[in-house]
Design a protein around this motif. Structure first.
Motif, PDB file in Angstrom:
ATOM      1  N   ARG A  77       5.493  26.659 -14.448  1.00 11.55           N
ATOM      2  CA  ARG A  77       5.691  25.632 -15.429  1.00 11.55           C
ATOM      3  C   ARG A  77       6.176  24.245 -14.998  1.00 11.55           C
ATOM      4  O   ARG A  77       6.352  23.250 -15.710  1.00 11.55           O
ATOM      5  N   TYR A  78       6.434  24.431 -13.460  1.00 12.59           N
ATOM      6  CA  TYR A  78       6.872  23.122 -12.897  1.00 12.59           C
ATOM      7  C   TYR A  78       5.824  22.333 -12.411  1.00 12.59           C
ATOM      8  O   TYR A  78       4.991  22.732 -11.860  1.00 12.59           O
ATOM      9  N   VAL A  79       5.549  21.221 -13.047  1.00  8.12           N
ATOM     10  CA  VAL A  79       4.418  20.182 -12.381  1.00  8.12           C
ATOM     11  C   VAL A  79       5.021  18.980 -11.879  1.00  8.12           C
ATOM     12  O   VAL A  79       5.798  18.300 -12.492  1.00  8.12           O
ATOM     13  N   PRO A  97       4.075  12.589 -11.206  1.00  9.30           N
ATOM     14  CA  PRO A  97       3.405  11.380 -10.271  1.00  9.30           C
ATOM     15  C   PRO A  97       4.179  10.209 -10.376  1.00  9.30           C
ATOM     16  O   PRO A  97       4.112   9.068  -9.645  1.00  9.30           O
ATOM     17  N   LEU A  98       5.239  10.203 -11.192  1.00  5.30           N
ATOM     18  CA  LEU A  98       6.121   9.053 -11.545  1.00  5.30           C
ATOM     19  C   LEU A  98       7.295   8.804 -10.630  1.00  5.30           C
ATOM     20  O   LEU A  98       8.033   7.835 -10.659  1.00  5.30           O
ATOM     21  N   TYR A 135      14.041  12.302 -28.672  1.00  2.00           N
ATOM     22  CA  TYR A 135      12.499  12.450 -28.437  1.00  2.00           C
ATOM     23  C   TYR A 135      12.226  13.168 -29.865  1.00  2.00           C
ATOM     24  O   TYR A 135      12.493  14.421 -30.049  1.00  2.00           O
ATOM     25  N   LYS A 136      11.202  12.257 -30.718  1.00  2.00           N
ATOM     26  CA  LYS A 136      10.546  12.963 -31.677  1.00  2.00           C
ATOM     27  C   LYS A 136      11.441  13.691 -32.761  1.00  2.00           C
ATOM     28  O   LYS A 136      11.270  14.818 -32.764  1.00  2.00           O
ATOM     29  N   ASP A 188       8.412   8.529 -32.186  1.00  2.00           N
ATOM     30  CA  ASP A 188       6.782   8.976 -32.142  1.00  2.00           C
ATOM     31  C   ASP A 188       6.433   9.252 -30.636  1.00  2.00           C
ATOM     32  O   ASP A 188       5.292   9.897 -30.312  1.00  2.00           O
ATOM     33  N   LYS A 218       6.468   7.686 -27.987  1.00  3.98           N
ATOM     34  CA  LYS A 218       5.782   6.913 -27.136  1.00  3.98           C
ATOM     35  C   LYS A 218       6.280   6.764 -25.672  1.00  3.98           C
ATOM     36  O   LYS A 218       5.723   6.773 -24.711  1.00  3.98           O
ATOM     37  N   GLY A 237       8.473   8.794 -24.351  1.00  5.59           N
ATOM     38  CA  GLY A 237       8.000  10.073 -23.796  1.00  5.59           C
ATOM     39  C   GLY A 237       6.756  10.337 -23.214  1.00  5.59           C
ATOM     40  O   GLY A 237       6.756  10.837 -21.937  1.00  5.59           O
ATOM     41  N   LEU A 238       5.776   9.812 -23.821  1.00  6.41           N
ATOM     42  CA  LEU A 238       4.425   9.919 -23.139  1.00  6.41           C
ATOM     43  C   LEU A 238       4.325   9.281 -21.869  1.00  6.41           C
ATOM     44  O   LEU A 238       3.777   9.626 -20.840  1.00  6.41           O
ATOM     45  N   ASP A 239       4.917   8.018 -21.937  1.00  7.86           N
ATOM     46  CA  ASP A 239       5.053   7.125 -20.793  1.00  7.86           C
ATOM     47  C   ASP A 239       5.728   7.930 -19.696  1.00  7.86           C
ATOM     48  O   ASP A 239       5.393   7.334 -18.499  1.00  7.86           O
ATOM     49  N   GLY A 297       5.793  10.681 -19.086  1.00  7.72           N
ATOM     50  CA  GLY A 297       5.123  12.140 -18.848  1.00  7.72           C
ATOM     51  C   GLY A 297       5.807  13.296 -19.105  1.00  7.72           C
ATOM     52  O   GLY A 297       6.091  14.340 -18.592  1.00  7.72           O
ATOM     53  N   VAL A 298       6.805  13.394 -20.335  1.00 12.06           N
ATOM     54  CA  VAL A 298       7.501  14.295 -20.769  1.00 12.06           C
ATOM     55  C   VAL A 298       6.555  15.323 -21.373  1.00 12.06           C
ATOM     56  O   VAL A 298       5.720  15.147 -22.052  1.00 12.06           O
ATOM     57  N   TYR A 299       6.924  16.755 -20.900  1.00 11.51           N
ATOM     58  CA  TYR A 299       6.101  17.895 -21.635  1.00 11.51           C
ATOM     59  C   TYR A 299       7.028  18.747 -21.972  1.00 11.51           C
ATOM     60  O   TYR A 299       6.577  19.849 -22.653  1.00 11.51           O
TER      61      TYR A 299
END
Lengths: 176, 151
Positions: free
Chosen positions: A26-28, A31-32, A97-98, A123, A125, A127-129, A131-133
């Protein structure tokens, strides 16, 4: 002599498989890391009229903790965050977040509020920037707002002691 | 034959139902085709063995929305993929670029195949029939009653 080659192949295979078993699928890797945190313009959780932006995170190293009231794993790490804020004086910014304001506020009331500020991101947003998953996630930002470390999943005392605490100490001595 | 046919029809119906899951309205068929292709090639980070198109995870829905929004903004496929790679890394791609760290991923299987070929060849050679030497040939001749000269 003739068993050397199969034995070598066997040992290599065992090592490769053993390493593979120990890896967390699960660890990704993000790139940030070593990139500047993204710009954002949102409001504070406590006050819908109070804006908060990237500039509010600059000046000293801090933790950015992504959390939500619907996130059960956040409950697991939360006592550690409260402890770090209260006993070690660590500066933590929350990224809600959300979530909804009433749910988030009630959650902080029940479990304690370790955050200097919480950014309200309904929303996802920011979080997306970022790279939250997988909430919770914790970022270490340096004084210039550069992402230096990212933890996906609950923070544990071990990770704090072995990874984040030394990194924060080093960032504090590096900062002018 | 009939149960098989029924199963195939059901399976097709499942495919149609999944496709109908897409709630987006597209400006034209070409945009929709691009959307479907992107969603199938991008990987969901939560359920890691599913594409964005397959996954029902919340994050996958968010990323689908994002892909849809960028398509409508007139972004190219490369820009959309680049946007996601910037945030989530090559991991979001089911076809990562052939460079640096992914060489092993791309060419490892070929390497394994080559290794297997070498092993296979060596085993084949080891099993090649051995010609009897003079004593053995004499023993065989004595037992079978035929003369069988060694080469």
């Amino acid at each position: 002599m003739r068993f050397i080659v199969p034995l070598a192949i066997f040992i290599v295979l065992v090592v490769v498989l053993a390493v593979g078993l120990k890896l967390d699928p699960r660890y990704v890797p993000s790139p940030l890391i070593d990139k500047p945190a993204p710009e954002f313009s949102l409001t504070r959780l406590a006050d819908p009229t109070a804006p908060i932006a990237r500039a509010d995170l600059l000046g000293r190293p801090l933790l950015l903790n992504v959390w939500a009231s619907w996130c059960s794993a956040c409950r697991v790490e939360h006592p550690l965050l409260v402890d770090l804020a209260q006993r070690e004086g660590i500066e933590i910014i929350g990224l809600n977040y959300k979530d909804t304001r009433p749910d988030a506020a009630a959650w902080l009331k029940t479990h304690g509020d370790p955050y200097r500020d919480s950014i309200f991101d309904p929303d996802g947003k920011l979080g997306l920037d970022l790279g939250v998953y997988g909430v919770p996630e914790t970022f270490v930002l340096d004084a210039q707002g550069v992402i230096r470390y990212k933890q996906v999943g609950p923070l544990t005392p071990d990770i704090w002691r072995d990874e984040i605490k030394p990194l924060l100490a080093q960032l504090k001595t590096d900062a002018p | 034959m009939k149960p098989l046919l029924r199963a195939m029809v059901l399976w097709l119906a499942v495919g149609v139902a999944q496709a109908a899951d897409t709630p987006f309205e597209f400006q034209d068929a070409e945009t929709e085709r691009r959307y479907q292709k992107l969603a199938a090639e991008l990987r969901c980070l939560v359920c890691q063995n599913q594409s964005l198109a397959d996954s029902h995870a919340d994050l996958a829905q968010d990323l689908r929305d994002e892909v849809y929004r960028m398509l409508n903004d007139g972004k190219t496929d490369e820009e959309i993929v680049g946007f996601l790679v910037e945030r989530y890394g090559d991991f979001v791609l089911y076809r990562p670029p052939v460079a640096g760290i992914t060489y092993l991923l791309w060419f490892g299987p070929l390497l394994l195949l080559a290794g297997a070929g070498v092993v296979w060849w060596r085993i084949g050679r080891a099993k090649a029939p051995v010609q009897p030497d003079a004593d053995e040939a004499a023993a065989i001749a004595a037992l079978t009653g035929h003369r069988n000269d060694p080469p």
